[in-house]
Design a protein around this motif. Sequence first.
Motif, mmCIF file in Angstrom:
data_model
loop_
_atom_site.group_PDB
_atom_site.id
_atom_site.type_symbol
_atom_site.label_atom_id
_atom_site.label_comp_id
_atom_site.label_asym_id
_atom_site.label_seq_id
_atom_site.Cartn_x
_atom_site.Cartn_y
_atom_site.Cartn_z
ATOM 1 N N GLU A 143 -11.067 -68.359 25.604
ATOM 2 C CA GLU A 143 -11.724 -67.554 26.641
ATOM 3 C C GLU A 143 -11.581 -68.159 28.030
ATOM 4 O O GLU A 143 -11.640 -67.444 29.029
ATOM 5 C CB GLU A 143 -13.209 -67.378 26.308
ATOM 6 C CG GLU A 143 -13.461 -66.422 25.148
ATOM 7 C CD GLU A 143 -14.935 -66.147 24.961
ATOM 8 O OE1 GLU A 143 -15.739 -66.574 25.841
ATOM 9 O OE2 GLU A 143 -15.304 -65.515 23.956
ATOM 10 N N LYS A 144 -11.394 -69.447 28.114
ATOM 11 C CA LYS A 144 -11.310 -70.095 29.425
ATOM 12 C C LYS A 144 -9.969 -69.860 30.112
ATOM 13 O O LYS A 144 -9.787 -70.233 31.271
ATOM 14 C CB LYS A 144 -11.577 -71.594 29.296
ATOM 15 C CG LYS A 144 -10.431 -72.390 28.665
ATOM 16 C CD LYS A 144 -10.750 -73.873 28.742
ATOM 17 C CE LYS A 144 -9.546 -74.738 28.430
ATOM 18 N NZ LYS A 144 -9.828 -76.166 28.646
ATOM 19 N N VAL A 145 -9.012 -69.258 29.406
ATOM 20 C CA VAL A 145 -7.683 -68.997 29.962
ATOM 21 C C VAL A 145 -7.612 -67.552 30.460
ATOM 22 O O VAL A 145 -7.903 -66.618 29.709
ATOM 23 C CB VAL A 145 -6.580 -69.233 28.913
ATOM 24 C CG1 VAL A 145 -5.200 -68.996 29.529
ATOM 25 C CG2 VAL A 145 -6.683 -70.637 28.344
ATOM 26 N N VAL A 146 -7.229 -67.363 31.720
ATOM 27 C CA VAL A 146 -7.075 -66.018 32.265
ATOM 28 C C VAL A 146 -5.713 -65.890 32.941
ATOM 29 O O VAL A 146 -5.166 -66.865 33.456
ATOM 30 C CB VAL A 146 -8.194 -65.676 33.279
ATOM 31 C CG1 VAL A 146 -9.556 -65.676 32.618
ATOM 32 C CG2 VAL A 146 -8.172 -66.618 34.467
ATOM 33 N N ALA A 241 -8.985 -83.422 31.800
ATOM 34 C CA ALA A 241 -10.245 -82.729 31.532
ATOM 35 C C ALA A 241 -10.194 -81.377 32.240
ATOM 36 O O ALA A 241 -9.699 -81.272 33.361
ATOM 37 C CB ALA A 241 -11.416 -83.562 32.042
ATOM 38 N N ASN A 242 -10.713 -80.347 31.572
ATOM 39 C CA ASN A 242 -10.527 -79.008 32.117
ATOM 40 C C ASN A 242 -11.597 -78.036 31.643
ATOM 41 O O ASN A 242 -12.010 -78.060 30.487
ATOM 42 C CB ASN A 242 -9.143 -78.483 31.699
ATOM 43 C CG ASN A 242 -8.930 -77.047 32.087
ATOM 44 O OD1 ASN A 242 -9.055 -76.146 31.258
ATOM 45 N ND2 ASN A 242 -8.612 -76.812 33.352
ATOM 46 N N ASP A 243 -12.041 -77.180 32.582
ATOM 47 C CA ASP A 243 -13.006 -76.129 32.250
ATOM 48 C C ASP A 243 -12.363 -74.744 32.187
ATOM 49 O O ASP A 243 -12.729 -73.921 31.348
ATOM 50 C CB ASP A 243 -14.133 -76.095 33.294
ATOM 51 C CG ASP A 243 -14.929 -77.382 33.333
ATOM 52 O OD1 ASP A 243 -15.373 -77.826 32.260
ATOM 53 O OD2 ASP A 243 -15.091 -77.956 34.428
ATOM 54 N N PHE A 244 -11.418 -74.476 33.106
ATOM 55 C CA PHE A 244 -10.761 -73.167 33.164
ATOM 56 C C PHE A 244 -9.276 -73.332 33.464
ATOM 57 O O PHE A 244 -8.873 -74.251 34.180
ATOM 58 C CB PHE A 244 -11.382 -72.286 34.249
ATOM 59 C CG PHE A 244 -12.774 -71.827 33.931
ATOM 60 C CD1 PHE A 244 -12.990 -70.749 33.079
ATOM 61 C CD2 PHE A 244 -13.878 -72.475 34.484
ATOM 62 C CE1 PHE A 244 -14.284 -70.331 32.782
ATOM 63 C CE2 PHE A 244 -15.161 -72.070 34.190
ATOM 64 C CZ PHE A 244 -15.373 -70.988 33.340
ATOM 65 N N VAL A 245 -8.493 -72.394 32.930
ATOM 66 C CA VAL A 245 -7.056 -72.351 33.202
ATOM 67 C C VAL A 245 -6.721 -70.995 33.794
ATOM 68 O O VAL A 245 -6.984 -69.953 33.175
ATOM 69 C CB VAL A 245 -6.225 -72.583 31.918
ATOM 70 C CG1 VAL A 245 -4.741 -72.392 32.208
ATOM 71 C CG2 VAL A 245 -6.492 -73.968 31.342
ATOM 72 N N LEU A 246 -6.154 -71.004 34.999
ATOM 73 C CA LEU A 246 -5.657 -69.776 35.620
ATOM 74 C C LEU A 246 -4.146 -69.782 35.465
ATOM 75 O O LEU A 246 -3.433 -70.459 36.204
ATOM 76 C CB LEU A 246 -6.040 -69.713 37.102
ATOM 77 C CG LEU A 246 -7.523 -69.871 37.460
ATOM 78 C CD1 LEU A 246 -7.742 -69.674 38.953
ATOM 79 C CD2 LEU A 246 -8.366 -68.898 36.664
ATOM 80 N N ALA A 247 -3.664 -69.062 34.468
ATOM 81 C CA ALA A 247 -2.230 -69.027 34.180
ATOM 82 C C ALA A 247 -1.599 -67.892 34.978
ATOM 83 O O ALA A 247 -1.413 -66.782 34.471
ATOM 84 C CB ALA A 247 -1.995 -68.846 32.690
ATOM 85 N N LEU A 248 -1.265 -68.176 36.224
ATOM 86 C CA LEU A 248 -0.754 -67.164 37.147
ATOM 87 C C LEU A 248 0.756 -67.324 37.277
ATOM 88 O O LEU A 248 1.288 -67.692 38.322
ATOM 89 C CB LEU A 248 -1.469 -67.293 38.491
ATOM 90 C CG LEU A 248 -3.005 -67.221 38.384
ATOM 91 C CD1 LEU A 248 -3.651 -67.400 39.748
ATOM 92 C CD2 LEU A 248 -3.458 -65.920 37.734
ATOM 93 N N THR A 249 1.433 -67.044 36.176
ATOM 94 C CA THR A 249 2.866 -67.298 36.061
ATOM 95 C C THR A 249 3.698 -66.029 36.235
ATOM 96 O O THR A 249 4.873 -66.003 35.846
ATOM 97 C CB THR A 249 3.173 -67.936 34.695
ATOM 98 O OG1 THR A 249 2.564 -67.138 33.660
ATOM 99 C CG2 THR A 249 2.613 -69.339 34.628
ATOM 100 N N GLY A 250 3.111 -65.011 36.803
ATOM 101 C CA GLY A 250 3.852 -63.793 37.072
ATOM 102 C C GLY A 250 3.678 -62.723 35.999
ATOM 103 O O GLY A 250 3.034 -62.954 34.965
#
Length: 325
Positions: A143-146, A241-250
């Motif tokens: 869920e933390k990946v958008v 360490a990470n809370d959220f991932v914004l995978a804005l790869t196109g």
Amino acid sequence: MKTELDVVIIGGGPIGIACGLEAKKNGLNYLILEKGPIVNSLFNYPSNMQFFSSSEKLEIDEIPFISKEAKPKRDEALEYYRRIVTSNKLNINLFEKVENVQKNKDLFTIVSEKGSYTSKHVIVATGFYDLPNLLNVPGEKLEKVVHYYDNPHYYSGQKVAVIGASNSAIDAALECWRKGAEVTLIIRGTEVGQRVKYWVRPDIINRIEEGSIKAFFNTTVKEIKKDSILLSTNKKDVVLANDFVLALTGYKPNFKFLEMLGVRTSNDEKKLPEYNPDTMETNVKGLYLAGVICGGMETHKWFIENSRIHAKMIIKNIVSNSILL
């Protein structure tokens, strides 16, 4: 008895709207089908997004676009295109996704979630913003990946990894950092993308150089976990360490939809669809492409300001063919 339409336009973005305006001016019986609200793709852009193009280059049908700044923001564009639709009383069905298109002899049958239509011609103006380029790594479904970013407030005080080197990723990194997030940029190449907006690129480079935003170049993501991410650099693997991932790869066009329509695409990685550049008609007679979808995987090739002309080209061809018949 169903009415036979002259043209069905799939997609109610700026170029689909331009096609609708041109069809109406030429007296065609047309319908625009949009799977979401008016200009659905623009609606899903980040709330603070500012266009690269100036307002006059976003205009369609020579209808003035007045904005507070030289380069308008998302909400101004939403208002502009909405007013065009409502003021011109365009025939558009919203929240009606097209599920299937079949051709029998000279007529297309377009099946949506809500009904079906028959038409002599079809224009596909669906853009490319619906399907993100996935990372295809373990943990991507957490869920933390958008893959779509909206507002930086949500990420304030959080450890945020932003993946990508183009405008969407760089805008998100800067905005989240300015709202108090601890931001790490993960870039597959050697530098921030050269096509990043010219007034933004120096900003992100300065933030990286001063250490405000950490950046990993020549780096990919190997795995995403609940409280960390595993990176593969050109030297060693790194755990952050990470809370959220914004995978804005196109993003990419819906090639399965084009395949269903019978549109041929090139066999290379560009997957360029086949069409006549003078008329925008595809290898399927009566089926046209308009807007950014014409670029296949080269999603930077076509945009509003240089594909507005597609509407006039297509409708001119449709009208000419109708006169010949």
